[in-house]
Design a protein around this motif. Structure first.
Motif, PDB file in Angstrom:
ATOM      1  N   PHE B  84      -8.913   0.999  -5.571  1.00  0.00           N
ATOM      2  CA  PHE B  84      -7.836   1.976  -5.761  1.00  0.00           C
ATOM      3  C   PHE B  84      -8.341   3.383  -6.063  1.00  0.00           C
ATOM      4  N   SER B  85      -9.375   3.511  -6.901  1.00  0.00           N
ATOM      5  CA  SER B  85      -9.801   4.856  -7.307  1.00  0.00           C
ATOM      6  C   SER B  85     -10.404   5.632  -6.134  1.00  0.00           C
ATOM      7  N   ASP B  86     -10.854   4.927  -5.095  1.00  0.00           N
ATOM      8  CA  ASP B  86     -11.400   5.612  -3.925  1.00  0.00           C
ATOM      9  C   ASP B  86     -10.347   6.348  -3.118  1.00  0.00           C
ATOM     10  N   LEU B  87      -9.080   6.166  -3.467  1.00  0.00           N
ATOM     11  CA  LEU B  87      -8.021   6.918  -2.779  1.00  0.00           C
ATOM     12  C   LEU B  87      -8.237   8.419  -2.919  1.00  0.00           C
ATOM     13  N   TYR B  88      -8.928   8.833  -3.990  1.00  0.00           N
ATOM     14  CA  TYR B  88      -9.211  10.265  -4.146  1.00  0.00           C
ATOM     15  C   TYR B  88     -10.077  10.796  -3.009  1.00  0.00           C
ATOM     16  N   LYS B  89     -10.803   9.904  -2.331  1.00  0.00           N
ATOM     17  CA  LYS B  89     -11.641  10.370  -1.232  1.00  0.00           C
ATOM     18  C   LYS B  89     -10.810  10.849  -0.043  1.00  0.00           C
ATOM     19  N   LEU B  90      -9.521  10.523  -0.054  1.00  0.00           N
ATOM     20  CA  LEU B  90      -8.667  10.879   1.082  1.00  0.00           C
ATOM     21  C   LEU B  90      -8.065  12.279   0.972  1.00  0.00           C
ATOM     22  N   VAL B  91      -8.264  12.941  -0.156  1.00  0.00           N
ATOM     23  CA  VAL B  91      -7.534  14.193  -0.413  1.00  0.00           C
ATOM     24  C   VAL B  91      -7.748  15.217   0.699  1.00  0.00           C
ATOM     25  N   ASP B  92      -8.978  15.483   1.052  1.00  0.00           N
ATOM     26  CA  ASP B  92      -9.238  16.478   2.095  1.00  0.00           C
ATOM     27  C   ASP B  92      -8.727  16.005   3.451  1.00  0.00           C
ATOM     28  N   THR B  93      -8.904  14.724   3.736  1.00  0.00           N
ATOM     29  CA  THR B  93      -8.461  14.186   5.026  1.00  0.00           C
ATOM     30  C   THR B  93      -6.952  14.301   5.158  1.00  0.00           C
ATOM     31  N   CYS B  94      -6.246  14.061   4.076  1.00  0.00           N
ATOM     32  CA  CYS B  94      -4.778  14.107   4.112  1.00  0.00           C
ATOM     33  C   CYS B  94      -4.263  15.523   4.360  1.00  0.00           C
ATOM     34  N   ALA B  95      -5.103  16.516   4.150  1.00  0.00           N
ATOM     35  CA  ALA B  95      -4.681  17.883   4.425  1.00  0.00           C
ATOM     36  C   ALA B  95      -4.654  18.159   5.931  1.00  0.00           C
ATOM     37  N   VAL B  96      -5.364  17.331   6.710  1.00  0.00           N
ATOM     38  CA  VAL B  96      -5.432  17.588   8.156  1.00  0.00           C
ATOM     39  C   VAL B  96      -4.893  16.434   8.984  1.00  0.00           C
ATOM     40  N   HIS B  97      -4.695  15.274   8.379  1.00  0.00           N
ATOM     41  CA  HIS B  97      -4.124  14.127   9.099  1.00  0.00           C
ATOM     42  C   HIS B  97      -2.999  13.526   8.280  1.00  0.00           C
ATOM     43  N   ASP B  98      -1.947  13.059   8.958  1.00  0.00           N
ATOM     44  CA  ASP B  98      -0.930  12.273   8.263  1.00  0.00           C
ATOM     45  C   ASP B  98      -1.552  10.944   7.854  1.00  0.00           C
ATOM     46  N   CYS B  99      -1.428  10.612   6.593  1.00  0.00           N
ATOM     47  CA  CYS B  99      -2.047   9.384   6.088  1.00  0.00           C
ATOM     48  C   CYS B  99      -1.022   8.511   5.406  1.00  0.00           C
ATOM     49  N   ARG B 100      -1.197   7.219   5.554  1.00  0.00           N
ATOM     50  CA  ARG B 100      -0.417   6.223   4.832  1.00  0.00           C
ATOM     51  C   ARG B 100      -1.415   5.225   4.245  1.00  0.00           C
ATOM     52  N   VAL B 101      -1.015   4.606   3.152  1.00  0.00           N
ATOM     53  CA  VAL B 101      -1.857   3.594   2.536  1.00  0.00           C
ATOM     54  C   VAL B 101      -1.167   2.240   2.672  1.00  0.00           C
ATOM     55  N   THR B 102      -1.857   1.271   3.223  1.00  0.00           N
ATOM     56  CA  THR B 102      -1.349  -0.103   3.273  1.00  0.00           C
ATOM     57  C   THR B 102      -2.120  -0.918   2.249  1.00  0.00           C
ATOM     58  N   ILE B 103      -1.375  -1.577   1.363  1.00  0.00           N
ATOM     59  CA  ILE B 103      -2.029  -2.308   0.282  1.00  0.00           C
ATOM     60  C   ILE B 103      -1.620  -3.768   0.361  1.00  0.00           C
TER      61      ILE B 103
END
Lengths: 392, 277
Positions: B84-103
């Motif tokens: 879960f804590s690795d979700l922070y790695k998506l911050v920059d990517t989410c600025a340029v791509h639409d992102c969704r999380v499937t859990i």
């Protein structure tokens, strides 16, 4: 091109012309040579290209940036902006200054390179910002004179106020009136102090009781909502918080970013690269590298062991601290790493101002809810069977 | 009948996706190389990337944030407690791509949902056939989703089930969770079509369009829980797959909580309308 924002806090000198008690910076006589500007610019533009970023915000600070003189800045702006244009990129420049050296000779470069606005700092009451000869009172008198001169020249001025014990004792009402009525400002912000660098030696003088600080800030927030919010007074970070809690796109300060390491760096006059001006002037153990010695800034940031701590920090906080259970995680993300490091000697902990922030966030949330409630309660916003809802 | 007759979205491992051309598809990527390959040069038919097992690779997300394509990303957490804590790695990517999380609904789900919500990421929870422990956590997640004021993005399947109570036509849980074979056709690495959460692939292509209805009919004909379940229409036997013997007692409690929330929202809205007359 991506929509990401990248900023550089650029310190062309760490020399200063004043002697503030609580300054966290190590001062030394060194200035960025104009001969190095093209190389510095190239390094930054290479990085922007590698990152697919079109625009970079340059925040010129110091030491005292105005020591460099207006001609130096005009020259620097020309070099940087023309190089950026040739490579399809853009720099946007901002100037933060103590204003003490301001003169009409600055007007052209301020209106040109800095788009007619500057940032400066003043506390209320001022007891810690001092001239080398003259002390705090003389500093306040001279700074106020300079402020009026810049405003007369049509320059927009934003002011940062650092809170200290005397601020709390004066009270939020007097504090607010000083900036809005006595100085006639409509754009200022409050910062919490942190005893970093040389000021660490005077730590006890700048450590505030957190409950008292929280009460002061909440009181200030209430006053601003009552008197300034609807009257065009911008008070940071409160205005950003109100935007957030009323569903608008909010620009919140760097201390509350998901991860400040994603969005900016600082470079000093020697080319030292670190996370922000607080780090580059105070904590060599967290330097990332040197932009004049290493040819690839992108690689430096990617491989820097020191920078990895910043990247990992929010990950560690949600595991090791109670941030994940906090109502305000989405705003705060564990707070500022340098405030944490200055107080605790590690950045792998949440910001020591946590309880203060929570108090401010709760206040902002309550005010935001009330603003939304009043908007919905307006007669022309009510839903009826015969009248379609009218957009605000 | 063959799969050619069904305009479904094919969900394929990266290597198999190379031959899709213009047909709509989702590519499953499982490492940095595959992720960057599709982000830098997507085929016309690519709808989104399903990213598995890569969340902890910081370099992958650094590169992802550098790409200009408008490919959307669905990042899968199969071990939420660990990841879960690795979700922070998506911050920059989410600025340029639409992102969704499937859990995947496993221990640690609540932590992952909380952090995803804090990062304003939409969430799709794949509940499968949850254990009692996970069901308890699902209820906590529901409570968080319903009451935490800082939740901005949708958390499926709660979001659409709430919408159904107000007449929204979102289809069944199978469709909400993108697991209805009639619309979402999954393939394994060998190119064999598979039913969701199952290794069964025989006759999938023939039965895909009618799989859910056949499955529900079979459950109803057996006279089991589904026959009298008040949520049959929206569930369509989702929680009875792949093990039809799974007990839905805990799931029904979850549905009841969602219904109760919908009823409460309805009362609040009715009360507000009355006050404004």
């Amino acid at each position: 091109m991506s929509g990401r924002v990248f900023s550089v806090i650029l310190l062309p000198t760490s020399e200063c012309n004043v002697a503030c008690d609580y300054c966290f910076e190590h001062k030394e006589p060194h200035r960025l040579s104009p001969a190095l500007l093209p190389l510095l610019t190239k390094r930054l533009l290479d990085h922007l290209e590698n990152e697919h970023i079109e625009e970079c915000e340059i925040y010129w600070q110091g030491g005292e940036a105005m020591i460099m003189g207006p001609d130096w800045f005009a020259h620097a702006g020309e070099i940087m902006d023309s190089a950026a244009a040739r490579r399809g990129r853009r720099f946007v420049h901002y100037l933060q200054t103590n204003l003490i050296s301001y003169s009409p000779g600055w007007n052209d470069v301020i209106h040109g390179m800095f788009n007619g606005s500057i940032g400066t700092s003043m506390d209320y009451p001022n007891v810690h910002r001092k001239l080398f000869r003259g002390g705090a009172e003389a500093y306040t008198e001279l700074w106020t004179k300079r402020l009026r001169e810049t405003k007369a020249a049509g320059i927009e001025v934003g002011v940062i106020a650092v809170l200290h014990q005397a601020s709390l004792e004066a009270g939020s009402g007097k504090f607010y009136r000083y900036f809005t009525e006595e100085l006639g400002l409509c754009d200022f912000q409050v910062n919490t102090p942190f005893p970093g660098g040389p000021a660490k030696q005077l730590e006890n003088d700048f450590t505030l009781d957190l409950s008292a600080l929280a009460r002061f800030l909440v009181g200030l927030f209430d006053i601003w909502i009552a008197r300034g919010y609807a009257s065009g007074v911008s008070l940071g970070p409160f205005d950003g918080l109100i935007d957030h809690f009323t569903g608008k796109q909010a620009r919140l300060p760097c201390i509350w970013k998901e991860n400040c390491s994603n969005q900016f760096i600082s470079v000093d006059s020697k080319g030292t690269v670190a996370q922000c001006d607080c780090w580059v002037t105070s904590y060599p153990e967290y330097f990332f590298g040197n932009v004049f010695q290493e040819p690839d800034l992108t690689r430096m940031l990617k491989t820097s062991r020191a920078r990895r701590d910043f990247v990992e920090r929010p990950n560690r906080l949600v595991r090791d601290e109670d941030c994940l259970s906090c109502r305000y995680l989405s705003i705060c993300h564990g707070g500022c790493p340098v405030r944490t490091y200055s107080a605790l000697g590690t950045m792998m902990a949440k910001d020591p101002y946590c309880e203060v922030y929570k108090a401010v966030f709760a206040c902002a949330e309550a005010h935001g809810r009330e603003i939304l409630r009043r908007r919905l309660a307006r007669p022309w916003n009510r839903l009826t069977t015969s009248v379609a809802p009218v957009a605000e | 009948m063959s799969e050619e007759d069904y305009p479904s979205l094919r969900i394929l491992p990266s290597a198999l996706a190379e031959g899709q051309g213009d047909r709509p598809f989702v590519a499953i990527v499982r490492n940095r190389e595959e992720l960057c390959r599709w982000l830098s040069d997507p085929l016309p038919g690519l709808k989104w990337l399903q990213v598995e097992g890569t969340l902890g690779d910081s370099d992958a997300w650094t590169e992802a944030a550098h790409t200009d394509s408008d490919v959307s990303l669905d990042v899968v957490l199969s071990d939420p407690a660990a990841e879960f804590s690795d979700l922070y790695k998506l911050v920059d990517t989410c600025a340029v791509h639409d992102c969704r999380v499937t859990i995947l609904a496993r221990p640690g789900l609540l932590k992952a949902v909380k952090l995803a919500a804090a990062l304003a990421l939409p969430v799709r929870i794949l509940p499968g056939q949850p254990t009692a422990e996970v069901l308890a956590e699902l209820k906590e997640v529901l409570d968080f989703y319903l009451h935490a004021p800082t939740v901005e993005a949708a958390v499926e399947f709660f979001h659409s089930l709430l919408a159904i109570t107000y007449g929204a036509d979102t289809g069944s849980l199978w469709m909400i969770l993108e697991e209805d074979p009639a619309a979402f056709f999954q393939y394994d690495i060998n190119g064999q079509a598979r039913l969701p959460r199952s290794n069964a692939f025989e006759c999938v292509e023939i039965c895909a369009a009618e799989f859910v209805e056949h499955h529900l009919k079979s459950l109803v004909d057996q006279g089991g829980e589904c026959a009298t379940c008040p949520w049959q229409q929206s569930c369509r036997g989702y929680f009875k797959w792949p093990d039809p013997a799974y007990s839905c007692e805990g799931v029904k409690e979850l549905f009841s909580l969602i219904q109760a929330a919908a009823d409460e929202i309805g009362r609040d809205l009715a009360g507000g309308t009355l006050a404004n007359r």
